[in-house]
Design a protein around this motif. Structure first.
Motif, PDB file in Angstrom:
ATOM      1  N   VAL A 130       0.856  -1.185   0.000  1.00 47.27           N
ATOM      2  CA  VAL A 130       0.000   0.000   0.000  1.00 47.27           C
ATOM      3  C   VAL A 130       0.893   1.235   0.000  1.00 47.27           C
ATOM      4  CG1 VAL A 130      -1.761   1.287   1.260  1.00 47.27           C
ATOM      5  CG2 VAL A 130      -1.805  -1.215   1.260  1.00 47.27           C
ATOM      6  N   THR A 131       0.621   2.155  -0.926  1.00 48.93           N
ATOM      7  CA  THR A 131       1.397   3.388  -1.027  1.00 48.93           C
ATOM      8  C   THR A 131       0.451   4.572  -0.950  1.00 48.93           C
ATOM      9  OG1 THR A 131       3.023   2.301  -2.446  1.00 48.93           O
ATOM     10  CG2 THR A 131       3.030   4.701  -2.420  1.00 48.93           C
ATOM     11  N   GLN A 132       0.723   5.490  -0.016  1.00 47.93           N
ATOM     12  CA  GLN A 132      -0.119   6.656   0.143  1.00 47.93           C
ATOM     13  C   GLN A 132       0.618   7.910  -0.308  1.00 47.93           C
ATOM     14  OE1 GLN A 132      -1.802   5.247   4.380  1.00 47.93           O
ATOM     15  NE2 GLN A 132      -2.846   7.051   3.537  1.00 47.93           N
ATOM     16  N   ASN A 186      -4.479  10.064  -1.794  1.00 49.27           N
ATOM     17  CA  ASN A 186      -4.456   8.871  -2.640  1.00 49.27           C
ATOM     18  C   ASN A 186      -3.912   7.664  -1.898  1.00 49.27           C
ATOM     19  OD1 ASN A 186      -2.526   7.162  -4.698  1.00 49.27           O
ATOM     20  ND2 ASN A 186      -4.515   7.676  -5.584  1.00 49.27           N
ATOM     21  N   CYS A 187      -4.490   6.504  -2.179  1.00 48.10           N
ATOM     22  CA  CYS A 187      -3.995   5.237  -1.653  1.00 48.10           C
ATOM     23  C   CYS A 187      -3.968   4.257  -2.821  1.00 48.10           C
ATOM     24  CB  CYS A 187      -4.919   4.736  -0.550  1.00 48.10           C
ATOM     25  SG  CYS A 187      -4.591   3.036  -0.015  1.00 48.10           S
ATOM     26  N   SER A 188      -2.779   3.893  -3.275  1.00 50.89           N
ATOM     27  CA  SER A 188      -2.690   2.891  -4.336  1.00 50.89           C
ATOM     28  C   SER A 188      -2.234   1.576  -3.731  1.00 50.89           C
ATOM     29  CB  SER A 188      -1.721   3.349  -5.442  1.00 50.89           C
ATOM     30  OG  SER A 188      -0.420   3.513  -4.920  1.00 50.89           O
ATOM     31  N   TYR A 189      -2.718   0.481  -4.281  1.00 49.13           N
ATOM     32  CA  TYR A 189      -2.436  -0.804  -3.654  1.00 49.13           C
ATOM     33  C   TYR A 189      -2.202  -1.893  -4.684  1.00 49.13           C
ATOM     34  CZ  TYR A 189      -7.360  -1.728  -4.694  1.00 49.13           C
ATOM     35  OH  TYR A 189      -8.561  -1.887  -5.331  1.00 49.13           O
ATOM     36  N   THR A 190      -1.387  -2.858  -4.294  1.00 46.45           N
ATOM     37  CA  THR A 190      -1.257  -4.101  -5.035  1.00 46.45           C
ATOM     38  C   THR A 190      -1.508  -5.214  -4.031  1.00 46.45           C
ATOM     39  OG1 THR A 190       1.125  -4.120  -4.652  1.00 46.45           O
ATOM     40  CG2 THR A 190       0.380  -3.220  -6.743  1.00 46.45           C
ATOM     41  N   VAL A 191      -2.431  -6.065  -4.358  1.00 45.28           N
ATOM     42  CA  VAL A 191      -2.837  -7.102  -3.426  1.00 45.28           C
ATOM     43  C   VAL A 191      -3.321  -8.307  -4.205  1.00 45.28           C
ATOM     44  CG1 VAL A 191      -5.192  -6.235  -3.205  1.00 45.28           C
ATOM     45  CG2 VAL A 191      -4.179  -7.522  -1.317  1.00 45.28           C
ATOM     46  N   SER A 192      -3.097  -9.485  -3.631  1.00 42.18           N
ATOM     47  CA  SER A 192      -3.530 -10.720  -4.274  1.00 42.18           C
ATOM     48  C   SER A 192      -4.996 -10.957  -3.960  1.00 42.18           C
ATOM     49  CB  SER A 192      -2.676 -11.874  -3.758  1.00 42.18           C
ATOM     50  OG  SER A 192      -2.674 -11.884  -2.338  1.00 42.18           O
ATOM     51  N   GLY A 193      -5.857 -10.183  -4.587  1.00 43.15           N
ATOM     52  CA  GLY A 193      -7.285 -10.281  -4.289  1.00 43.15           C
ATOM     53  C   GLY A 193      -7.614  -9.367  -3.132  1.00 43.15           C
ATOM     54  N   LEU A 194      -8.619  -8.507  -3.280  1.00 39.57           N
ATOM     55  CA  LEU A 194      -8.936  -7.532  -2.235  1.00 39.57           C
ATOM     56  C   LEU A 194     -10.191  -7.974  -1.502  1.00 39.57           C
ATOM     57  CD1 LEU A 194      -8.306  -4.720  -0.979  1.00 39.57           C
ATOM     58  CD2 LEU A 194      -9.979  -3.772  -2.581  1.00 39.57           C
ATOM     59  N   GLU A 203      -6.728   1.778  -6.795  1.00 35.97           N
ATOM     60  CA  GLU A 203      -6.492   2.835  -5.828  1.00 35.97           C
ATOM     61  C   GLU A 203      -7.777   3.311  -5.171  1.00 35.97           C
ATOM     62  OE1 GLU A 203      -4.473   5.956  -7.939  1.00 35.97           O
ATOM     63  OE2 GLU A 203      -5.989   6.044  -9.499  1.00 35.97           O
ATOM     64  N   SER A 204      -7.572   4.031  -4.075  1.00 36.67           N
ATOM     65  CA  SER A 204      -8.685   4.645  -3.379  1.00 36.67           C
ATOM     66  C   SER A 204      -8.334   6.104  -3.121  1.00 36.67           C
ATOM     67  CB  SER A 204      -8.933   3.927  -2.050  1.00 36.67           C
ATOM     68  OG  SER A 204      -9.962   4.563  -1.315  1.00 36.67           O
ATOM     69  N   PHE A 205      -9.362   6.929  -3.106  1.00 32.81           N
ATOM     70  CA  PHE A 205      -9.187   8.341  -2.797  1.00 32.81           C
ATOM     71  C   PHE A 205     -10.024   8.708  -1.582  1.00 32.81           C
ATOM     72  CE2 PHE A 205      -6.735   9.720  -6.408  1.00 32.81           C
ATOM     73  CZ  PHE A 205      -7.055   8.805  -7.405  1.00 32.81           C
ATOM     74  N   LEU A 206      -9.445   9.577  -0.765  1.00 29.74           N
ATOM     75  CA  LEU A 206     -10.197  10.165   0.335  1.00 29.74           C
ATOM     76  C   LEU A 206     -10.324  11.656   0.010  1.00 29.74           C
ATOM     77  CD1 LEU A 206     -11.514   9.622   3.103  1.00 29.74           C
ATOM     78  CD2 LEU A 206      -9.361  10.340   4.146  1.00 29.74           C
ATOM     79  N   HIS A 207     -11.534  12.045  -0.355  1.00 26.01           N
ATOM     80  CA  HIS A 207     -11.795  13.431  -0.735  1.00 26.01           C
ATOM     81  C   HIS A 207     -12.228  14.196   0.509  1.00 26.01           C
ATOM     82  CE1 HIS A 207     -11.784  12.045  -4.942  1.00 26.01           C
ATOM     83  NE2 HIS A 207     -12.527  11.044  -4.528  1.00 26.01           N
ATOM     84  N   ILE A 208     -11.625  15.368   0.689  1.00 24.25           N
ATOM     85  CA  ILE A 208     -11.976  16.204   1.840  1.00 24.25           C
ATOM     86  C   ILE A 208     -12.542  17.511   1.295  1.00 24.25           C
ATOM     87  CG2 ILE A 208     -11.136  17.319   3.920  1.00 24.25           C
ATOM     88  CD1 ILE A 208      -8.878  15.286   3.962  1.00 24.25           C
ATOM     89  N   THR A 209     -13.805  17.748   1.583  1.00 17.31           N
ATOM     90  CA  THR A 209     -14.510  18.922   1.068  1.00 17.31           C
ATOM     91  C   THR A 209     -14.588  19.991   2.152  1.00 17.31           C
ATOM     92  OG1 THR A 209     -15.834  17.517  -0.380  1.00 17.31           O
ATOM     93  CG2 THR A 209     -16.648  19.753   0.044  1.00 17.31           C
ATOM     94  N   ALA A 210     -14.131  21.205   1.778  1.00 20.74           N
ATOM     95  CA  ALA A 210     -14.177  22.350   2.701  1.00 20.74           C
ATOM     96  C   ALA A 210     -13.658  21.979   4.082  1.00 20.74           C
ATOM     97  CB  ALA A 210     -15.590  22.909   2.774  1.00 20.74           C
ATOM     98  N   PRO A 211     -12.394  21.543   4.166  1.00 25.79           N
ATOM     99  CA  PRO A 211     -11.869  21.069   5.455  1.00 25.79           C
ATOM    100  C   PRO A 211     -11.807  22.160   6.511  1.00 25.79           C
ATOM    101  CG  PRO A 211     -10.085  21.351   3.892  1.00 25.79           C
ATOM    102  CD  PRO A 211     -11.360  21.527   3.115  1.00 25.79           C
ATOM    103  N   LYS A 212     -11.853  21.708   7.765  1.00 27.21           N
ATOM    104  CA  LYS A 212     -11.723  22.583   8.920  1.00 27.21           C
ATOM    105  C   LYS A 212     -10.462  22.201   9.691  1.00 27.21           C
ATOM    106  CE  LYS A 212     -16.698  23.242   9.440  1.00 27.21           C
ATOM    107  NZ  LYS A 212     -17.859  23.185  10.361  1.00 27.21           N
TER     108      LYS A 212
END
Lengths: 110, 112
Positions: free
Chosen positions: A4-6, A22-30, A70-79
């Motif tokens: 896992v690479t962030q 961003n979170c990109s991953y290589t895995v043998s089946g998720l 990959e997965s994304f964590l979107h942050i809208t109008a952060p505080k």
């Protein structure tokens, strides 16, 4: 090998300035992909689980999405209170371990 | 903390001494995990358990052993502490099978 690479390693935002982690991953089946938030001196706090490409989960200003690589964590109008380290982890199809990325340190300035 | 308690929270020990960290859970989690967290490495799995007396190694298991004699308790032992084992240790528990794990507050261990 499951990996896992962030990115980025660190991110500074102004209050209200939306962005994505961003979170990109290589895995043998998720079996599952997990997002956690960690505050200094504390244990990781569970945020989301995603299981299949195209899935999305939302909680307050956070939205997590998943593709096949990959997965994304979107942050809208952060505080400022969103400042924390955000961790991504995967659970491979075989076995019940969680493999973590190194995390993204988010700082939100008012 | 979802019912995961670690003790002690802080410990300073000398090189060569044995050290045991304790994790106690109240949620009947089947799986329990010990991770260490170091700058630049994130969380790395040391050992995990999938039931009473059932344990397996993680990616950084050398120099560590674990025991689980009851569902509630998972012990991590550093057989002979070294400076490289200075770290923050986290215990976690969960149901496995694609579900999330819940973490304790961590133990900061310093080996001098």
């Amino acid at each position: 090998e499951d990996q896992v690479t962030q990115s980025p390693e660190a991110l500074r935002l102004q209050e209200g300035e939306s962005s994505s982690l961003n979170c990109s991953y290589t895995v043998s089946g998720l079996r599952g992909l997990f997002w956690y938030r960690q505050d200094p001196g504390k244990g990781p706090e569970f945020l989301f689980t995603l299981y299949s490409a195209g899935e999305e989960k939302e909680k307050e200003r956070l939205k997590a999405t998943l593709t096949k690589k990959e997965s994304f964590l979107h942050i809208t109008a952060p505080k400022p209170e969103d400042s924390a380290t955000y961790l991504c982890a995967v659970q491979p199809e075989y076995g019940n371990k969680l493999v973590f990325g190194a995390g993204t340190i988010l700082r939100v300035k008012s | 903390d979802a019912g995961i308690t670690q003790s002690p929270r802080h410990k300073v020990t000398e090189t060569g001494t044995p050290v045991t960290l304790r994790c106690h859970q109240t949620e009947n989690h089947r799986y329990m995990y010990w991770y260490r967290q170091d700058p630049g490495h994130g969380l790395r799995l040391i050992h995990y358990s999938y039931g009473v007396k059932d344990t397996d190694k993680g990616e950084v298991s050398d120099g560590y052993s674990v025991s689980r004699s009851k569902t509630e308790d998972f012990l991590l032992t550093l057989e002979s502490a070294t400076s490289s084992q200075t770290s923050v240790y986290f215990c976690a528990g969960g149901a496995g099978e694609g579900t999330e794990a819940f973490f304790g507050q961590g133990t900061r261990l310093t080996v001098v």
